[in-house]
Design an enzyme around this catalytic site. Structure first.
Site, short mmCIF file in Angstrom:
data_model
loop_
_atom_site.label_atom_id
_atom_site.label_comp_id
_atom_site.label_asym_id
_atom_site.label_seq_id
_atom_site.Cartn_x
_atom_site.Cartn_y
_atom_site.Cartn_z
CG ASP A 137 0.20 0.04 2.09
OD1 ASP A 137 0.49 -0.58 2.35
OD2 ASP A 137 -0.76 0.55 3.16
CG ASP A 150 6.60 4.18 2.12
OD1 ASP A 150 7.15 2.78 2.73
OD2 ASP A 150 6.18 4.95 2.93
CD GLU A 190 4.30 0.80 6.77
OE1 GLU A 190 5.03 1.41 7.84
OE2 GLU A 190 3.40 1.75 6.49
CD GLU A 191 2.71 4.61 3.98
OE1 GLU A 191 2.43 5.48 5.23
OE2 GLU A 191 3.83 4.54 3.03
CG ASP A 228 8.55 0.59 4.96
OD1 ASP A 228 8.78 1.37 3.73
OD2 ASP A 228 8.29 0.62 5.50
CG HIS A 238 5.29 9.10 2.73
ND1 HIS A 238 4.46 9.49 4.35
CD2 HIS A 238 4.95 8.00 3.14
CE1 HIS A 238 4.65 8.06 4.72
NE2 HIS A 238 4.30 7.63 3.63
#
Length: 467
Positions: A86, A115, A149-150, A173, A434
């Site tokens: 994700d 990521d 995960e996010e 990660d 991000h």
């Protein structure tokens, strides 16, 4: 050398796989979720595609009802590699299509490149290289692919209920050389209602608490547009922050857009929070007493300092350093303010050390407060076998010595009792997680694959094997 050659032969397939994986926009989409796609069709499609790739490469795969997947080789005690498919929303500011997977100047661009699709596939192809080279292993290697995960880790909750968790392993990660300590993560939501404000119609910024907002839109009414224009021109915005009047829907209504620089919520000092600059600018306007009190409190408390100074929680310790605080989401209307902060606190403290001082300040100002996300700190000693084995792999491949360190980011390493975060960002590389134009360089991708392959051998090669 044989392992490196195997990886070099897989290079083009690995690059194409990363490109294809990026092109699957695996952003959480609860509105279109169903029993086969608990986090939305984009994430389901990406998980199914990746498991098919693992099967094609000759591994045993399993889909956990769309919550997670695993790709496995070998027999014996488990060694875990925990990645995720994700991604956060693309956001604004891209110069290339965020889900294009384009290669420009030796870099693969797209949301998830670093990521965490690129390094997760690097781990998969490291497994493939070991398989092709015929190295005998005395452990079962399991690549676990998460899908939430996010934003909540519901995938790991489901996975733990339906499968065994490795006791030892790494999350691809974060950063090299190695992360042995991860701060606790806690997200608070604050809500305050009040009588209708005369000038502030809306202030909205941020999509995720773990991202520094780079856009904030403010709607105002019954203020002199010339005065606002003059104050915008005179306001001391730092480099990288701009503000402009975007529209004037009526003679008394105006929208201002503030643009900052986003960053990962664990490193708010690396971004420029558009929400905070909007609030600081509002404090210069001739607002009502109620509005000024509202804005001033936000500026003085959650808006002061990256380390929780304004909320009385500037905690620090030796293993993991200072607390960090990010104002990630702000939704203000003429009748209610809601905002969410993301806090990463040092490993020797607990959530009560953070919660209690903040609750006291917030309740005194009329805010209700609740915890929306909570992860405990995680710490593996520097002299543990997993740390020494992975640092040795890093040195074997790069020729560089490395020290284990702590971060504020939370990775799936926390799922395993002896879990650490390991790569892919190399020392000195920019922070792009991000951010717009996220990428992974092809050189880094291949180097990371070689490091992961050596790490697996350091931990799982049958000791009776003689090359």
């Amino acid at each position: 050398m044989r392992l490196d050659q195997e990886i070099d032969e897989l290079k083009e397939e690995l690059i194409a796989s990363v490109q294809n994986c990026i092109q699957l926009a695996s952003v959480k989409d609860i509105e279109n979720a169903d029993s086969a796609a608990p986090f939305g069709p984009g994430i389901r499609n990406c998980l199914e595609w990746t498991l098919k790739l693992g099967e094609k490469l000759g591994f045993t795969v399993r889909n956990f009802e769309g919550y997670a997947g695993q790709i496995e080789m070998g027999e014996g005690e488990l060694l875990g590699i925990l990645g995720h498919l994700d991604v956060v929303p693309a956001g604004d500011g891209w110069s290339v299509p965020p889900f294009g997977g384009q290669i420009i100047d030796g870099k693969i661009y797209g949301r998830g490149a670093t990521d965490d699709k690129g390094p997760s596939l690097a781990a998969l192809f490291a497994m493939k290289a070991i398989k092709n080279a015929g190295f005998p292993l005395n452990r079962r290697i399991r690549l676990i692919l998460g899908t939430d995960e996010e934003s909540g880790w519901r995938d790991m909750d489901y996975y733990k209920e339906h499968s065994d968790i490795p006791q030892m392993g790494f999350a691809p990660d974060a950063e090299f050389p190695l992360i042995h300590a991860e701060k606790g993560i806690i997200n608070f939501e604050f809500v305050k209602e009040y009588p209708t404000l005369p000038h502030i119609l809306a202030l909205r910024g941020g999509e995720r608490s773990n991202v520094v907002p780079d856009i904030c839109r403010v709607n105002l009414k019954d203020l002199d547009i010339r005065e606002i224009t003059d104050k915008l021109s005179a306001f001391p915005f730092p480099e990288g922050v701009i503000a402009r009047i975007e529209s004037q829907t009526t003679p008394s209504s105006i929208q201002i857009v503030f643009q900052g620089v986003n960053a990962h919520g664990s490193t708010p000092q690396l971004g420029k929070n558009a929400v905070l600059y909007a609030l600081r600018f509002l404090q210069t306007l001739p607002l009502s007493d109620e509005e000024l009190q509202l804005v001033t409190w936000l500026n003085q408390h959650p808006g002061t300092g990256f380390c929780g100074e304004g909320l009385g929680v500037a905690l620090s310790d030796e293993p993991s350093g200072k607390l960090s605080l990010n104002v990630g989401i702000m939704n203000m209307t003429s009748e209610k303010t809601t905002f969410v902060i993301d806090i990463r606190y040092p490993v020797t403290f607990n959530k009560e050390d953070v919660f209690n001082p903040i609750q006291q300040l917030a309740s005194a100002e009329g805010y209700t407060m609740r915890i929306v996300h909570d992860q405990k700190p995680h710490y593996v000693p520097k002299d543990s076998p997993i740390v020494t084995a992975l640092l040795s792999a890093y040195k074997d491949v790069t020729g560089q010595d490395g020290e284990a360190f702590a971060i504020g980011g939370g990775t799936y390493a926390k799922v395993m009792p002896q879990g650490v975060a390991f790569g892919p960002t190399l020392p000195g590389e920019p922070e792009i997680i991000h951010c717009p134009d996220e990428y992974i360089s092809i050189d880094n991708l291949i180097l990371t694959t070689k490091i992961y392959a050596q790490a697996i051998l350091n931990l799982a090669l049958d000791p009776s094997y003689k090359d």
